[in-house]
Design an enzyme around this catalytic site. Structure first.
Site, PDB file in Angstrom:
ATOM      1  N   GLN A  43       3.221   9.930   0.674  1.00  0.00           N
ATOM      2  CA  GLN A  43       4.495   9.216   0.835  1.00  0.00           C
ATOM      3  C   GLN A  43       5.450   9.468  -0.337  1.00  0.00           C
ATOM      4  O   GLN A  43       6.645   9.207  -0.231  1.00  0.00           O
ATOM      5  CB  GLN A  43       4.261   7.711   1.002  1.00  0.00           C
ATOM      6  CG  GLN A  43       3.564   7.361   2.317  1.00  0.00           C
ATOM      7  CD  GLN A  43       3.358   5.874   2.435  1.00  0.00           C
ATOM      8  OE1 GLN A  43       2.372   5.344   1.941  1.00  0.00           O
ATOM      9  NE2 GLN A  43       4.310   5.189   3.050  1.00  0.00           N
ATOM     10  N   HIS A  87      -4.598   1.922   7.653  1.00  0.00           N
ATOM     11  CA  HIS A  87      -3.205   2.384   7.746  1.00  0.00           C
ATOM     12  C   HIS A  87      -2.942   3.452   6.667  1.00  0.00           C
ATOM     13  O   HIS A  87      -2.392   4.508   6.953  1.00  0.00           O
ATOM     14  CB  HIS A  87      -2.268   1.170   7.577  1.00  0.00           C
ATOM     15  CG  HIS A  87      -0.820   1.502   7.408  1.00  0.00           C
ATOM     16  ND1 HIS A  87       0.152   1.025   8.249  1.00  0.00           N
ATOM     17  CD2 HIS A  87      -0.161   2.242   6.468  1.00  0.00           C
ATOM     18  CE1 HIS A  87       1.343   1.477   7.850  1.00  0.00           C
ATOM     19  NE2 HIS A  87       1.181   2.207   6.774  1.00  0.00           N
ATOM     20  N   GLU A  88      -3.373   3.155   5.434  1.00  0.00           N
ATOM     21  CA  GLU A  88      -3.125   4.092   4.324  1.00  0.00           C
ATOM     22  C   GLU A  88      -3.913   5.383   4.523  1.00  0.00           C
ATOM     23  O   GLU A  88      -3.420   6.475   4.237  1.00  0.00           O
ATOM     24  CB  GLU A  88      -3.485   3.453   2.984  1.00  0.00           C
ATOM     25  CG  GLU A  88      -2.669   2.221   2.616  1.00  0.00           C
ATOM     26  CD  GLU A  88      -1.173   2.428   2.738  1.00  0.00           C
ATOM     27  OE1 GLU A  88      -0.691   3.546   2.529  1.00  0.00           O
ATOM     28  OE2 GLU A  88      -0.476   1.454   3.071  1.00  0.00           O
ATOM     29  N   GLY A 136       0.832  -1.199   0.000  1.00  0.00           N
ATOM     30  CA  GLY A 136       0.000   0.000   0.000  1.00  0.00           C
ATOM     31  C   GLY A 136       0.864   1.245   0.000  1.00  0.00           C
ATOM     32  O   GLY A 136       2.003   1.221   0.478  1.00  0.00           O
ATOM     33  N   HIS A 186      -2.341   7.957   6.672  1.00  0.00           N
ATOM     34  CA  HIS A 186      -1.342   8.807   6.007  1.00  0.00           C
ATOM     35  C   HIS A 186      -1.986  10.098   5.492  1.00  0.00           C
ATOM     36  O   HIS A 186      -1.363  11.149   5.480  1.00  0.00           O
ATOM     37  CB  HIS A 186      -0.701   8.075   4.823  1.00  0.00           C
ATOM     38  CG  HIS A 186       0.370   7.098   5.199  1.00  0.00           C
ATOM     39  ND1 HIS A 186       1.524   7.463   5.839  1.00  0.00           N
ATOM     40  CD2 HIS A 186       0.466   5.754   4.999  1.00  0.00           C
ATOM     41  CE1 HIS A 186       2.288   6.389   6.026  1.00  0.00           C
ATOM     42  NE2 HIS A 186       1.663   5.336   5.525  1.00  0.00           N
TER      43      HIS A 186
HETATM   44 NI    NI Z   1       2.429   3.363   5.512  1.00  0.00          NI
END
Ligand code: NI
Length: 175
Positions: free
Chosen positions: A51, A141-142, A46, A145
């Site tokens: 990021q 989790h993604e 992912g 971000h």
């Molecule tokens: Ni991550």
């Protein structure tokens, strides 16, 4: 198609709250292609746009859980634009998480075991689905971000400092 550099903690850009995508156009699709190239090359399952330094609400994922006859992972690329979580389950599940922005470090994180997600795909079509298991953990989790949260932010201060120190050491050793 391009492999983009991945930001790593403690880069302050990872704390950015990403903004919604207003129009799903060719520029967005080009970024998504590059994000998949970057994620598969890493390799990872992912990646959120921030990021790679782009503060837009875009997530790409591919758990690559299924394998073909030769044992190679079968790709099932999924893209989530402007994702929103609805109805997170009260029941929690724990997975040992990692992150391309926290290389080679892993820790257990508790998250709702199931959640409903609404999002747009690369054609701008709306979707609404319930996820569970690793998929539910990964999408949460993604999506963290997109709020400027990295999985180590869910750990105790002590554990987080330990991971950051280990990373610093590894970087110095590699330099
Ligand atoms: Ni991550």
């Amino acid at each position: 198609m391009a492999i983009l550099p991945i930001l790593e903690v403690p880069d302050p850009r990872l704390k950015t709250v990403s903004t919604p995508v207003e129009t799903v156009d060719d520029d967005v699709r080009k970024l998504i292609d590059d994000m998949f190239d970057t994620m598969y090359a890493a390799p990872g399952i992912g990646l959120a746009a921030i990021q790679v330094g782009v503060p837009k609400r875009i997530v790409v994922m591919d758990l690559q859980e299924e394998e073909d006859e030769e044992g190679k992972p079968i790709r099932d690329p999924r893209v989530f634009i402007n994702p929103e979580i609805l109805d997170p389950a009260e029941e929690m599940s724990t997975y040992t998480e990692g992150c391309l922005s926290v290389p080679d470090q892993f820790a257990d994180v508790d998250r709702p075991a199931r959640c409903r997600v609404k999002w747009l795909d690369a054609q701008g079509e709306a979707h609404d689905e319930i996820f569970e298991g690793l998929f539910a953990t990964c999408i949460q989790h993604e999506m963290d971000h997109l709020e400027g949260i990295v999985f180590i932010d869910h750990l105790s201060r002590l554990k987080r400092q330990m991971i950051l120190k280990k990373l610093e050491k590894a970087r110095k050793a590699a330099a």
